[in-house]
Design an enzyme around this catalytic site. Structure first.
Site, PDB file in Angstrom:
ATOM      1  N   GLU A   1      -4.548   0.296  -3.731  1.00 57.83           N
ATOM      2  CA  GLU A   1      -3.176   0.809  -3.830  1.00 57.83           C
ATOM      3  C   GLU A   1      -2.169  -0.336  -3.794  1.00 57.83           C
ATOM      4  O   GLU A   1      -1.161  -0.310  -4.516  1.00 57.83           O
ATOM      5  CB  GLU A   1      -2.906   1.783  -2.689  1.00 57.83           C
ATOM      6  CG  GLU A   1      -3.614   3.113  -2.847  1.00 57.83           C
ATOM      7  CD  GLU A   1      -3.314   4.095  -1.728  1.00 57.83           C
ATOM      8  OE1 GLU A   1      -3.373   5.312  -1.975  1.00 57.83           O
ATOM      9  OE2 GLU A   1      -3.022   3.639  -0.596  1.00 57.83           O
TER      10      GLU A   1
ATOM     11  N   ASP B   1       0.740   3.837  -3.205  1.00 59.12           N
ATOM     12  CA  ASP B   1       0.349   5.237  -3.056  1.00 59.12           C
ATOM     13  C   ASP B   1       1.265   6.143  -3.879  1.00 59.12           C
ATOM     14  O   ASP B   1       0.809   7.059  -4.568  1.00 59.12           O
ATOM     15  CB  ASP B   1       0.390   5.627  -1.574  1.00 59.12           C
ATOM     16  CG  ASP B   1       0.065   7.093  -1.346  1.00 59.12           C
ATOM     17  OD1 ASP B   1      -1.083   7.485  -1.551  1.00 59.12           O
ATOM     18  OD2 ASP B   1       0.987   7.851  -0.961  1.00 59.12           O
TER      19      ASP B   1
ATOM     20  N   GLU C   1       0.836  -1.203   0.000  1.00 65.92           N
ATOM     21  CA  GLU C   1       0.000   0.000   0.000  1.00 65.92           C
ATOM     22  C   GLU C   1       0.874   1.258   0.000  1.00 65.92           C
ATOM     23  O   GLU C   1       0.603   2.218  -0.735  1.00 65.92           O
ATOM     24  CB  GLU C   1      -0.898  -0.006   1.221  1.00 65.92           C
ATOM     25  CG  GLU C   1      -1.723   1.249   1.417  1.00 65.92           C
ATOM     26  CD  GLU C   1      -2.125   1.455   2.861  1.00 65.92           C
ATOM     27  OE1 GLU C   1      -2.386   2.608   3.234  1.00 65.92           O
ATOM     28  OE2 GLU C   1      -2.160   0.471   3.624  1.00 65.92           O
TER      29      GLU C   1
ATOM     30  N   ASP D   1      -7.105   0.943   0.343  1.00 65.94           N
ATOM     31  CA  ASP D   1      -5.741   0.471   0.645  1.00 65.94           C
ATOM     32  C   ASP D   1      -5.392  -0.749  -0.193  1.00 65.94           C
ATOM     33  O   ASP D   1      -4.269  -0.869  -0.696  1.00 65.94           O
ATOM     34  CB  ASP D   1      -5.616   0.133   2.137  1.00 65.94           C
ATOM     35  CG  ASP D   1      -5.677   1.364   3.028  1.00 65.94           C
ATOM     36  OD1 ASP D   1      -5.566   2.484   2.499  1.00 65.94           O
ATOM     37  OD2 ASP D   1      -5.834   1.198   4.255  1.00 65.94           O
TER      38      ASP D   1
END
Length: 238
Positions: free
Chosen positions: A127, A55, A51, A124
Site C-alpha cells: 500500500e 489504502d 500506507e 502494508d
C-alpha cells in the site's frame, strides 16, 4: 541514503517498471517503523503515513474499475468483491511477486520474529508503494500499477463467486434478526512467531456458532463466520 541503498532502489524500481523522480519516497515506502524506531528516524521517515494514503488510493482505483466493468452488480456485491481484492492476503501476494521482502528495511527485532515474510508487513508495504507511485507519478501511473497486478485477481474472484465477506454477511444477519451481540474470540495460537496459526470462535448472543482456523486473525474470523452462516442456513450467494 548511501550508494548501496540507492543501487538497491534502482534495481527495485526496475521490477516495478517505474522510474521515480524522487527515490527518497520509494525508500520511505520500503522502510518499516521498526527500522525507524531502531535508528531514531523521524515519523515521516517510515511508511505508515504512505500506507494510510495508499489504502485510499487503492480503494478508489479498484472501486472505479468494479463500477465501470460490472454494471449489473449491486453495491453490496461490489463491496464484497473489493474486500476480497484489497485484503491483506491479496496484497501480500503482490508483494511477494515484487520481492518486496528483499528490499524493505526492518528492525532487528522484527527481523528475528520473521517479519520479512509477514503478510501484514508485506501488505502494508505494498500500500505504501502504491502511495509513493501516486505522489511521484500521478493517479494514472498508480492505476496502471494496481490493475496490472490485481485485474486477474478481480476476475477470478468474480468468476468463482469467491467474493463473500462472511463477517459482513454475518453482521447483516445479526442486525436483520435483531440479535444483540456478535463476538470473535481467539481460542488459541500455535506455531512459531513468524508462522502463527490462529483458532477463533464466533459467538452470537454468547452462544458459539462457528470455529475458524487461519494464518491471520482475519482469515480465521472469516472462516468462523462462514461456518456460522452455514449453521444458520444462510446460502453463500445470498
Amino acid at each position: 541514503m548511501n550508494i548501496e541503498r540507492k543501487n538497491q532502489l534502482l534495481k527495485f524500481q526496475e521490477r516495478l517498471g517505474i522510474n521515480f523522480e524522487n527515490l527518497y519516497i520509494l525508500n520511505t515506502a520500503l522502510t518499516h517503523s521498526s527500522y525507524a524506531h531502531q535508528y531514531n528516524l523521524k515519523y515521516n521517515d517510515h511508511n505508515e503515513r504512505l500506507e494510510f494514503l495508499g489504502d485510499s488510493v487503492l480503494s478508489v482505483i479498484v472501486s472505479e474499475y468494479l463500477y465501470r466493468k460490472y454494471k449489473n452488480k449491486q453495491e453490496g456485491k461490489l463491496s464484497r468483491i473489493r474486500a476480497g481484492v484489497v485484503c491483506e492476503g491479496s496484497l501480500a501476494e503482490v508483494a511477494r511477486k515484487l520481492e518486496i521482502n528483499k528490499y524493505i528495511l526492518i528492525g532487528k527485532g522484527e527481523e528475528l520474529s520473521g517479519g520479512r515474510d509477514k503478510d501484514s508487513l508485506l501488505a502494508d508495504a505494498c500500500e505504501a508503494i502504491i502511495a509513493a507511485i501516486y505522489l511521484d507519478k500521478g493517479l494514472e501511473a498508480a492505476r496502471n500499477f494496481v490493475l496490472k497486478y490485481l485485474t486477474d485477481k478481480i476476475d477470478v474472484i468474480v468468476k468463482d463467486h469467491n467474493y463473500n465477506d462472511y463477517k459482513s454477511k454475518l453482521q447483516e444477519y445479526v442486525q436483520r434478526n435483531l440479535l444483540s451481540t456478535i463476538e470473535y474470540k481467539v481460542v488459541s495460537e500455535s506455531g512459531p512467531a513468524h508462522d502463527r496459526t490462529f483458532h477463533i470462535d464466533v459467538y452470537l448472543d454468547n452462544k458459539c456458532f462457528g470455529k475458524g482456523t487461519g494464518k491471520s486473525k482475519k482469515e480465521a474470523e472469516q472462516r468462523a463466520a462462514r461456518e456460522a452462516l452455514n449453521k444458520l442456513g444462510v446460502e453463500e450467494g445470498e
